[in-house]
Scaffold this active site. Structure first.
Site, mmCIF file in Angstrom:
data_model
loop_
_atom_site.group_PDB
_atom_site.id
_atom_site.type_symbol
_atom_site.label_atom_id
_atom_site.label_comp_id
_atom_site.label_asym_id
_atom_site.label_seq_id
_atom_site.Cartn_x
_atom_site.Cartn_y
_atom_site.Cartn_z
ATOM 1 N N ARG A 43 -21.701 -7.650 -36.318
ATOM 2 C CA ARG A 43 -22.880 -7.821 -35.458
ATOM 3 C C ARG A 43 -22.984 -6.700 -34.433
ATOM 4 N NH1 ARG A 43 -22.241 -13.970 -34.016
ATOM 5 N NH2 ARG A 43 -22.598 -14.960 -36.018
ATOM 6 N N ARG A 47 -27.652 -8.404 -31.157
ATOM 7 C CA ARG A 47 -28.245 -8.955 -29.947
ATOM 8 C C ARG A 47 -27.648 -8.444 -28.650
ATOM 9 N NH1 ARG A 47 -27.251 -14.995 -31.579
ATOM 10 N NH2 ARG A 47 -25.400 -13.972 -32.428
ATOM 11 N N ARG A 56 -36.845 -6.345 -31.587
ATOM 12 C CA ARG A 56 -36.982 -7.685 -32.147
ATOM 13 C C ARG A 56 -37.888 -8.589 -31.318
ATOM 14 N NH1 ARG A 56 -33.812 -10.682 -34.708
ATOM 15 N NH2 ARG A 56 -35.727 -11.913 -34.678
ATOM 16 N N ASP A 92 -29.584 -9.900 -43.376
ATOM 17 C CA ASP A 92 -29.135 -11.267 -43.163
ATOM 18 C C ASP A 92 -28.670 -11.825 -44.494
ATOM 19 O OD1 ASP A 92 -29.410 -13.627 -40.930
ATOM 20 O OD2 ASP A 92 -29.668 -14.425 -42.954
ATOM 21 N N TYR A 167 -25.859 -23.488 -46.741
ATOM 22 C CA TYR A 167 -27.188 -23.441 -46.129
ATOM 23 C C TYR A 167 -28.228 -24.115 -47.019
ATOM 24 C CZ TYR A 167 -25.868 -20.284 -42.320
ATOM 25 O OH TYR A 167 -25.316 -19.748 -41.187
#
Length: 365
Positions: A43, A47, A56, A92, A167
């Site tokens: 990552r 973020r 974003r 992703d 998921y």
């Protein structure tokens, strides 16, 4: 024009010196000595970076993964800022299953949400095989990045079948994976059909990235730590092996990573990885004993340590580098992804510190 064993283009069909193939990162993955211990962060393109958040702010996650211009820019941001030894493709894990026809979205603050969770064999059949054309935006982004990165290797990645299946069965993120395990135990035939289909999609997705020029790939099995070793070997290992063994002749190092996988490290290595990622719970010297001498290790600073005062961070980096010396190859990383509240300057300092502490004089080999 052909491609050498780590994605470096060689016009005469021979592997050329220098380039990503000779980078500290690839050398460590191959268990070969290099000038220093390489470092990158899971990552890292994300973020914690203000420049990422600015991009974003108005672009949904899936759209940003499907725009080669944004993928390229976001992937390059931590390389420019931190001087890491490898870039990892911004994407992703649900991108390929969306391309395979699964109706899903990545909801801010929640994660992937599946419109119609998998329940039946008919649901599994709706997951269609993917081709390069289905993920042409990934192919284009990788080619752009390889041209931009030069000697810095690019890591491709995908989600492992178990994590993707979780998921799809749960319909979104889950802490207990109760529905996943209920299907796994209650209908093993359907479970293996689902994971087999996802292994095919994952393998195709990674091959697109390799053909476009990535120098290594990482298979994320984020939720595998929810399983016992016996269940992992029965329900998961065959499908992860199908993906990783399907790349045995692709010529790029294969990294396998999961969270909470201390008891699974040996089995995860058996799946076909060249490098096994280790989360922060298991010391690298202990992990190396479980994984064995034929694989490098990656890890494993606790991401929360980066929020502590610098002397604490420095002490932990020193400890991990010392423990990593036991391994036949060590790629410094976190034990999971960078937290959003992490100060980017701390990441930059960690990269510099790892390089400084592990630097080897040329006459030492």
């Amino acid at each position: 024009m052909t491609t050498d064993t780590t994605g470096t283009v060689a016009r005469d069909g021979e592997s050329r010196p220098g380039g990503p193939a000779d980078s500290p990162f690839i050398r460590a993955c191959r268990r070969r000595p290099g000038p220093h211990t390489p470092v990158w962060f899971m990552r890292q393109a994300g973020r914690s970076l203000p420049e990422y958040r600015e991009i974003r702010a108005t672009v949904p996650m899936l759209e940003s993964c499907r725009r080669p211009d944004l993928v390229t820019e976001i992937t390059l941001q931590p390389v420019r800022r931190h001087g890491v030894d490898a870039a990892i493709l911004f994407s992703d894990i649900v991108v390929p299953v969306a391309a395979a026809g699964v109706d899903l979205d990545i909801v801010p603050g929640t994660g992937p949400v599946v419109a119609e969770p998998i329940r039946t064999a008919a649901d599994v059949r709706r997951i269609r095989p993917i081709t390069r054309e289905d993920v042409s935006y990934v192919d284009e982004a990788v080619r752009q990045l390889v041209a931009e990165l030069g000697d810095t290797p690019l890591i491709g990645f995908a989600g492992a079948p178990f994590t993707l299946a979780s998921y799809l069965v749960e319909g979104g993120p889950s802490r207990t994976h109760a529905k996943t395990k209920a299907l796994m135990y209650g209908d093993p035939e359907l479970w293996h059909a689902l994971c087999g289909r996802l292994a095919e999609v994952t393998l195709a997705f990674l091959r697109v990235q390799i053909d476009a020029g990535v120098s290594a790939v990482q298979l994320f099995d984020s939720w595998a730590g929810a399983l016992s070793e016996a269940d992992y070997r029965r329900f998961v290992l065959p499908h992860s092996t199908a993906v990783l063994s399907g790349l045995v002749n692709a010529g790029v190092p294969r990294i396998h990573f999961g969270v909470g996988t201390a008891e699974l490290l040996g089995a995860m290595g058996e799946a076909g990885a060249d490098v096994v990622g280790v989360d922060w719970r298991t010391p690298l010297d202990v992990a190396t004993g479980r994984i064995g001498p034929d694989r490098a290790v990656q890890g494993n600073l606790d991401p929360c340590v980066l929020l502590a005062p610098w002397p604490v961070v420095e002490a932990e980096v020193r400890r991990i580098l010392e423990q990593g010396k036991v391994a036949p190859g060590h790629v410094f990383n976190l034990g999971h992804g960078v937290l959003p509240e992490t100060d980017p300057e701390v990441l930059t300092r960690v990269v510099a510190l790892v390089h400084e502490l592990s630097s080897r004089r040329a006459d030492q080999g």
